[in-house]
Scaffold this active site. Structure first.
Site, mmCIF file in Angstrom:
data_model
loop_
_atom_site.group_PDB
_atom_site.id
_atom_site.type_symbol
_atom_site.label_atom_id
_atom_site.label_comp_id
_atom_site.label_asym_id
_atom_site.label_seq_id
_atom_site.Cartn_x
_atom_site.Cartn_y
_atom_site.Cartn_z
ATOM 1 N N THR A 112 0.742 -1.231 -0.161
ATOM 2 C CA THR A 112 -0.159 0.117 -0.056
ATOM 3 C C THR A 112 0.770 1.365 -0.090
ATOM 4 O O THR A 112 2.264 1.051 0.295
ATOM 5 C CB THR A 112 -0.759 -0.169 1.269
ATOM 6 O OG1 THR A 112 -1.676 -1.096 1.327
ATOM 7 C CG2 THR A 112 -1.799 1.189 1.453
ATOM 8 N N GLY A 149 1.264 -1.946 4.962
ATOM 9 C CA GLY A 149 1.472 -3.102 5.679
ATOM 10 C C GLY A 149 0.413 -4.047 5.916
ATOM 11 O O GLY A 149 0.980 -4.673 6.863
ATOM 12 N N GLY A 150 -0.786 -4.211 5.398
ATOM 13 C CA GLY A 150 -1.594 -5.300 5.883
ATOM 14 C C GLY A 150 -1.733 -5.472 7.325
ATOM 15 O O GLY A 150 -2.150 -4.438 7.976
#
Length: 530
Positions: A344, A426-427
């Site tokens: 992202t 980063g999830g």
């Protein structure tokens, strides 16, 4: 001591220096924070294609001094044919993770730009859309130098994306290999798409020639998304979620994002009375609180209409205290949930009038679905891969339904008058990184740049390690690492600065109008002001 750049007239930060320069040029020409953010978002969609693009989704927080922040949800919905039966009929028992069938939602990012620019009219918008997209068009048409991060990301994901429709022609070398850092990347079809939007308007993406081209290409790939889905798409303004901490109020996006997760972590941590950052007590508490927040994330967070309880109910004093009671101050509990990976970008802007933007946009996994549409050069996201084919699941796929999002841009308004815009990629790592950054700066008075540079951790996101491991950068004190292991944490120590920790950034406006910014040394970014 790590010093943060400071200025008064405007400041931008992003994980790519060309995007930051784009934003600063808009501010210098009299553009406001929203105009600068759109220009930066367009440029970074071109120069960081492994992290984001105009074929993805986005979420915004916008703040004007003296007013409550507003949020924009630019999240596309599942296509008209996106039913469990559609995928099962094509041999899938789970939602496809890559390729054409993983591109099962409308791309919402451009609709977010459009809605944000309409709000900027209230601030006296200065610059034309053509000007705002000018630098993005240039970098797509004339090229830019690839970063080491791009090269590394593509090398890891090449086996998955290289055979997807349209990918190799744009992003691989002529011999089918991974282009080296420093190579010139051209995206001519994307340049034409951006130039057309600059001339005829962003609405063309959903209800014009661009939409027609997108959907004609999707139809050839047997997509579950059709032209009517694009025609009906519209970003919308939503009320941010917020939580009151001892230092002020923090804001984030409501479901279907994991903004609630970030607010829960910081709200629980603020109630624990930890006395200093970066010791065992701090790191253990953060990891264990994250586990409690992720239980809610995985079991409850979905499209709002699919949730059993309102998101705000998880931020009440009783709920937060009950979850804190589950934490053992000296012992690690098992990691309770599945992981969500993702790449992202986050960018932040503040202008000279104190107006600020916190913006995150993504195509989910690196290079999204891997599909590059030939008519437009757009990389299609795979955000809809987070759907379930179980019709009774909270995240069940269905036409018109929103997917779960890890994206969650943040903002804070302090009791002393400071305003902070901050975010990261980063999830699973996003709430953990946001909590590290914010707690160090706001609760322990570390410098803004120092708070981002300091060693970080995460649980649940690394492709290289066992899922239950706690990943820590090697700059943590050896005694802290040893005590974490004694408490039962399975640690994996990474290099001193690991890109696995994501890219963070922040800007703070002080009560005297002074702007202070920071960028992440793990990224290719820059924070610049004037």
């Amino acid at each position: 001591m790590l010093n943060s750049p400071q200025s008064y007239r405007g400041m931008v930060t992003s994980p790519h220096h060309l995007a930051s320069q784009t934003g600063l040029s808009v501010l210098r020409e009299g553009g406001n924070a929203i105009e600068a953010a759109v220009a930066m978002a367009a440029t970074i969609a071109v120069v960081y294609p492994h992290m984001n693009g105009i074929g993805g989704d986005a979420f915004w927080l916008i703040h004007e001094p003296g007013k409550e922040p507003v949020a924009i949800e630019a999240c596309g919905r599942a296509g008209a044919k996106a039913t469990p039966e559609f995928f099962r009929d094509r041999g899938h028992v789970e939602t496809p993770q890559n390729g054409p069938l993983s591109a099962n939602t409308v791309a919402g990012t451009v609709g977010g730009w459009d809605l944000a620019l309409s709000k900027s009219e209230e601030w006296g918008r200065k610059l034309s859309l053509e000007r705002l997209l000018e630098e993005a068009v240039h970098y797509a048409e004339k090229g830019f130098a690839l970063t080491e991060g791009h090269e590394a990301s593509l090398a890891k994901r090449k086996a998955i994306v290289s055979n997807q429709p349209g990918f190799a022609e744009v992003y691989l070398s002529r011999d089918g290999g991974v282009p080296k850092a420093g190579s010139r990347q051209l995206q001519p079809a994307l340049a034409k798409t951006l130039r057309r939007m600059g001339k005829v308007g962003l609405g063309d993406y959903y209800r014009g020639d661009i939409a027609n081209s997108i959907c004609a290409d999707l139809a050839k790939l047997d997509s579950s998304v059709v032209l009517d889905d694009y025609n009906a798409n519209a970003a919308k303004e939503v009320k941010p979620l917020s939580s009151q901490l001892s230092c002020g109020t923090i804001y984030n996006l409501p479901p279907p994002t994991q903004g609630l997760t970030t607010l829960m972590i910081l709200s629980m941590f603020d109630r624990m009375g930890i006395s200093k950052a970066d010791g065992f007590e701090y790191l253990h508490a953060m990891v264990e609180i994250t586990k409690q927040a992720h239980i809610v994330r995985e079991q409850e967070i979905a499209a709002p209409e699919r949730m059993a309880k309102r998101a705000e109910s998880y931020l009440t004093e009783d709920d937060l205290r009950a979850r804190l009671n589950n934490i053992d101050a000296n012992k690690a509990l098992p990691w309770p949930v599945d992981r969500q990976e993702g790449d992202t970008i986050w960018l932040g802007v503040m202008d000279g009038q104190g107006r600020s933007v916190s913006l995150i946009q993504s195509t989910y996994k690196p290079f999204g679905s891997g599909v590059v549409l030939p008519g437009t050069g757009i990389v299609q996201q795979n955000r809809g891969s987070s759907f379930s084919l179980n019709p009774s699941a909270p995240r069940a796929i269905a036409p018109g339904r929103q997917p779960f999002h890890t994206l969650n841009p943040a903002m804070a308004v302090f009791n002393d008058g400071r305003v902070m815009t901050f975010g990261c990629m980063g999830g699973d790592g996003q709430p953990q990184t946001l909590s590290a950054l914010f707690s160090r700066y706001a609760l322990f008075s570390q410098g803004l740049q120092a708070s981002i540079t300091a060693p970080r951790w995460f649980v649940g996101r690394c492709e290289k390690a066992d899922f239950t491991d706690v990943q820590v950068e090697g700059r943590f004190d050896d005694a802290v690492i040893a005590k974490m292991q004694q408490a039962g944490h399975e640690l994996r120590v990474l290099e001193g600065f690991s890109e696995e920790m994501g890219h963070a950034g922040a800007i703070v406006r002080h009560p005297d109008g002074r702007l202070e910014g920071a960028t992440d040394p793990r990224s290719d970014g820059a924070v610049v002001g004037y």
